[in-house]
Design a protein around this motif. Structure first.
Motif, PDB file in Angstrom:
ATOM      1  N   LEU A   1      -2.979  -6.910   5.493  1.00 23.61           N
ATOM      2  CA  LEU A   1      -1.846  -7.661   6.029  1.00 23.61           C
ATOM      3  C   LEU A   1      -1.440  -8.796   5.088  1.00 23.61           C
ATOM      4  O   LEU A   1      -0.249  -9.049   4.887  1.00 23.61           O
ATOM      5  N   GLN A   2      -2.410  -9.479   4.503  1.00 24.31           N
ATOM      6  CA  GLN A   2      -2.084 -10.557   3.563  1.00 24.31           C
ATOM      7  C   GLN A   2      -1.401 -10.016   2.312  1.00 24.31           C
ATOM      8  O   GLN A   2      -0.452 -10.620   1.809  1.00 24.31           O
ATOM      9  N   LEU A   3      -1.870  -8.868   1.825  1.00 22.20           N
ATOM     10  CA  LEU A   3      -1.206  -8.229   0.684  1.00 22.20           C
ATOM     11  C   LEU A   3       0.230  -7.859   1.044  1.00 22.20           C
ATOM     12  O   LEU A   3       1.163  -8.116   0.281  1.00 22.20           O
ATOM     13  N   GLY A   4       0.427  -7.254   2.217  1.00 18.05           N
ATOM     14  CA  GLY A   4       1.773  -6.885   2.659  1.00 18.05           C
ATOM     15  C   GLY A   4       2.680  -8.085   2.806  1.00 18.05           C
ATOM     16  O   GLY A   4       3.847  -8.052   2.395  1.00 18.05           O
ATOM     17  N   ARG A   5       2.153  -9.159   3.348  1.00 17.07           N
ATOM     18  CA  ARG A   5       2.933 -10.387   3.518  1.00 17.07           C
ATOM     19  C   ARG A   5       3.341 -10.961   2.155  1.00 17.07           C
ATOM     20  O   ARG A   5       4.486 -11.349   1.943  1.00 17.07           O
ATOM     21  N   GLN A   6       2.386 -10.973   1.226  1.00 18.58           N
ATOM     22  CA  GLN A   6       2.669 -11.490  -0.121  1.00 18.58           C
ATOM     23  C   GLN A   6       3.697 -10.614  -0.842  1.00 18.58           C
ATOM     24  O   GLN A   6       4.650 -11.122  -1.451  1.00 18.58           O
ATOM     25  N   LEU A   7       3.539  -9.282  -0.751  1.00 19.81           N
ATOM     26  CA  LEU A   7       4.495  -8.384  -1.416  1.00 19.81           C
ATOM     27  C   LEU A   7       5.879  -8.465  -0.792  1.00 19.81           C
ATOM     28  O   LEU A   7       6.883  -8.340  -1.489  1.00 19.81           O
ATOM     29  N   ALA A   8       5.948  -8.656   0.523  1.00 23.68           N
ATOM     30  CA  ALA A   8       7.250  -8.800   1.178  1.00 23.68           C
ATOM     31  C   ALA A   8       7.982 -10.027   0.639  1.00 23.68           C
ATOM     32  O   ALA A   8       9.181  -9.969   0.353  1.00 23.68           O
ATOM     33  N   TRP A   9       7.255 -11.129   0.483  1.00 21.81           N
ATOM     34  CA  TRP A   9       7.880 -12.351  -0.029  1.00 21.81           C
ATOM     35  C   TRP A   9       8.265 -12.218  -1.492  1.00 21.81           C
ATOM     36  O   TRP A   9       9.317 -12.693  -1.908  1.00 21.81           O
ATOM     37  N   THR A  10       7.420 -11.580  -2.308  1.00 19.76           N
ATOM     38  CA  THR A  10       7.720 -11.514  -3.746  1.00 19.76           C
ATOM     39  C   THR A  10       8.755 -10.460  -4.094  1.00 19.76           C
ATOM     40  O   THR A  10       9.522 -10.641  -5.040  1.00 19.76           O
ATOM     41  N   THR A  11       8.803  -9.345  -3.335  1.00 20.73           N
ATOM     42  CA  THR A  11       9.770  -8.288  -3.646  1.00 20.73           C
ATOM     43  C   THR A  11      11.061  -8.414  -2.853  1.00 20.73           C
ATOM     44  O   THR A  11      12.062  -7.814  -3.224  1.00 20.73           O
ATOM     45  N   GLY A  12      11.024  -9.157  -1.753  1.00 17.71           N
ATOM     46  CA  GLY A  12      12.208  -9.264  -0.902  1.00 17.71           C
ATOM     47  C   GLY A  12      12.446  -8.016  -0.073  1.00 17.71           C
ATOM     48  O   GLY A  12      13.535  -7.820   0.473  1.00 17.71           O
ATOM     49  N   LYS A  13      11.450  -7.148   0.059  1.00 16.19           N
ATOM     50  CA  LYS A  13      11.563  -5.886   0.815  1.00 16.19           C
ATOM     51  C   LYS A  13      10.630  -5.916   2.011  1.00 16.19           C
ATOM     52  O   LYS A  13       9.604  -6.594   2.014  1.00 16.19           O
ATOM     53  N   ASP A  14      10.979  -5.128   3.036  1.00 17.59           N
ATOM     54  CA  ASP A  14      10.085  -4.956   4.179  1.00 17.59           C
ATOM     55  C   ASP A  14       8.888  -4.105   3.771  1.00 17.59           C
ATOM     56  O   ASP A  14       9.052  -3.106   3.059  1.00 17.59           O
ATOM     57  N   LEU A  15       7.717  -4.497   4.209  1.00 15.97           N
ATOM     58  CA  LEU A  15       6.530  -3.671   4.032  1.00 15.97           C
ATOM     59  C   LEU A  15       6.020  -3.283   5.407  1.00 15.97           C
ATOM     60  O   LEU A  15       6.120  -4.067   6.354  1.00 15.97           O
ATOM     61  N   VAL A  16       5.509  -2.070   5.512  1.00 16.23           N
ATOM     62  CA  VAL A  16       5.058  -1.539   6.798  1.00 16.23           C
ATOM     63  C   VAL A  16       3.597  -1.148   6.690  1.00 16.23           C
ATOM     64  O   VAL A  16       3.185  -0.502   5.729  1.00 16.23           O
ATOM     65  N   LEU A  17       2.839  -1.547   7.696  1.00 16.47           N
ATOM     66  CA  LEU A  17       1.461  -1.109   7.853  1.00 16.47           C
ATOM     67  C   LEU A  17       1.445  -0.162   9.046  1.00 16.47           C
ATOM     68  O   LEU A  17       1.830  -0.549  10.151  1.00 16.47           O
ATOM     69  N   CYS A  18       1.057   1.093   8.795  1.00 13.85           N
ATOM     70  CA  CYS A  18       0.990   2.066   9.889  1.00 13.85           C
ATOM     71  C   CYS A  18      -0.280   2.901   9.745  1.00 13.85           C
ATOM     72  O   CYS A  18      -0.835   3.020   8.666  1.00 13.85           O
ATOM     73  N   ARG A  19      -0.712   3.475  10.861  1.00 15.94           N
ATOM     74  CA  ARG A  19      -1.919   4.316  10.801  1.00 15.94           C
ATOM     75  C   ARG A  19      -1.568   5.659  10.185  1.00 15.94           C
ATOM     76  O   ARG A  19      -0.465   6.185  10.365  1.00 15.94           O
ATOM     77  N   SER A  20      -2.529   6.198   9.420  1.00 17.04           N
ATOM     78  CA  SER A  20      -2.286   7.441   8.701  1.00 17.04           C
ATOM     79  C   SER A  20      -3.611   8.110   8.371  1.00 17.04           C
ATOM     80  O   SER A  20      -4.470   7.510   7.734  1.00 17.04           O
ATOM     81  N   ARG A  21      -3.764   9.331   8.818  1.00 19.73           N
ATOM     82  CA  ARG A  21      -4.967  10.114   8.480  1.00 19.73           C
ATOM     83  C   ARG A  21      -4.892  10.622   7.039  1.00 19.73           C
ATOM     84  O   ARG A  21      -5.853  10.580   6.303  1.00 19.73           O
ATOM     85  N   SER A  22      -3.724  11.104   6.664  1.00 19.79           N
ATOM     86  CA  SER A  22      -3.555  11.759   5.366  1.00 19.79           C
ATOM     87  C   SER A  22      -3.233  10.789   4.239  1.00 19.79           C
ATOM     88  O   SER A  22      -3.415  11.113   3.075  1.00 19.79           O
ATOM     89  N   GLY A  23      -2.734   9.616   4.568  1.00 14.39           N
ATOM     90  CA  GLY A  23      -2.290   8.688   3.537  1.00 14.39           C
ATOM     91  C   GLY A  23      -0.914   9.031   3.001  1.00 14.39           C
ATOM     92  O   GLY A  23      -0.446   8.431   2.045  1.00 14.39           O
ATOM     93  N   LEU A  24      -0.240  10.017   3.627  1.00 17.21           N
ATOM     94  CA  LEU A  24       1.060  10.480   3.154  1.00 17.21           C
ATOM     95  C   LEU A  24       2.192  10.218   4.140  1.00 17.21           C
ATOM     96  O   LEU A  24       3.356  10.318   3.776  1.00 17.21           O
ATOM     97  N   ARG A  25       1.856   9.924   5.393  1.00 17.78           N
ATOM     98  CA  ARG A  25       2.892   9.673   6.395  1.00 17.78           C
ATOM     99  C   ARG A  25       2.308   8.858   7.539  1.00 17.78           C
ATOM    100  O   ARG A  25       1.091   8.828   7.731  1.00 17.78           O
ATOM    101  N   CYS A  26       3.187   8.209   8.301  1.00 13.90           N
ATOM    102  CA  CYS A  26       2.752   7.433   9.458  1.00 13.90           C
ATOM    103  C   CYS A  26       2.433   8.368  10.613  1.00 13.90           C
ATOM    104  O   CYS A  26       3.143   9.352  10.833  1.00 13.90           O
ATOM    105  N   GLU A  27       1.386   8.046  11.344  1.00 14.58           N
ATOM    106  CA  GLU A  27       0.989   8.814  12.536  1.00 14.58           C
ATOM    107  C   GLU A  27       1.265   7.943  13.752  1.00 14.58           C
ATOM    108  O   GLU A  27       0.973   6.748  13.733  1.00 14.58           O
TER     109      GLU A  27
END
Length: 178
Positions: A55-81
């Motif tokens: 979450l801290q990485l996502g928060r930092q990247l959102a501020w530095t890139t100006g883009k939304d970042l999403v944390l979602c659960r994923s078994r495969s690492g390829l899509r949100c479940e």
């Protein structure tokens, strides 16, 4: 010249050895549950800290890139479940098209993939957490981590609408499965 061994130099008798082994067995049996609880608490702390760092990485990247970042659960690492638990793994990705519900689309960068956790149940009151570069009002989210099949104390990670986290102790029930 032959030396004769006295009783004290000859070693342990079978009776003495059995007495020592029975005392060791009782001590190990008494210590095993406490050691098991300690290991479960350590596993829970590791996973809660991994979520917090994500979450801290996502928060930092959102501020530095100006883009939304999403944390979602994923078994495969390829899509949100949208079903299953967070213990199956999760991904943190840049949601360039800001779709809702968030989905990982071709061309969107995955910043972090987390593998499945064994022996720990992680549930949350959301299917995804969106971390925005500018604070937009929303409700707090909560992760709850518990050891599977064990009543006792777990950990709750509360995530504010800005992405800040705080941790608190929480109760676990053996029925916790989500």
């Amino acid at each position: 010249m032959r030396r004769r061994f006295t009783r004290s130099e000859a070693g342990l008798s079978l009776l003495e050895l059995l007495a020592v082994l029975s005392i060791v067995a009782v001590l190990v049996q008494a210590a095993a549950p406490a050691f098991s609880r300690l290991l479960a608490d350590i596993r829970i702390s590791i996973q809660v800290n991994h979520l917090r760092q994500t979450l801290q990485l996502g928060r930092q990247l959102a501020w530095t890139t100006g883009k939304d970042l999403v944390l979602c659960r994923s078994r495969s690492g390829l899509r949100c479940e949208h079903s299953g638990g967070w213990q199956d793994g999760w991904i943190l990705f840049r949601n360039d098209d800001r779709d809702s519900p968030p989905q990982l689309d071709p061309g969107e960068a995955v910043e972090l993939r987390a593998a499945a956790t064994h022996g720990i149940n992680i549930s949350a009151n959301r299917t995804a957490f969106v971390l925005r570069p500018a604070a937009k009002r929303s409700t707090n989210g909560t992760f709850r981590a518990c050891a599977l099949g064990r009543n006792g104390t777990g950990r709750a990670l509360i995530v504010s609408y800005t992405g800040k986290t705080r941790e608190q102790a929480g109760k676990c029930d053996t029925r916790d499965r989500s």
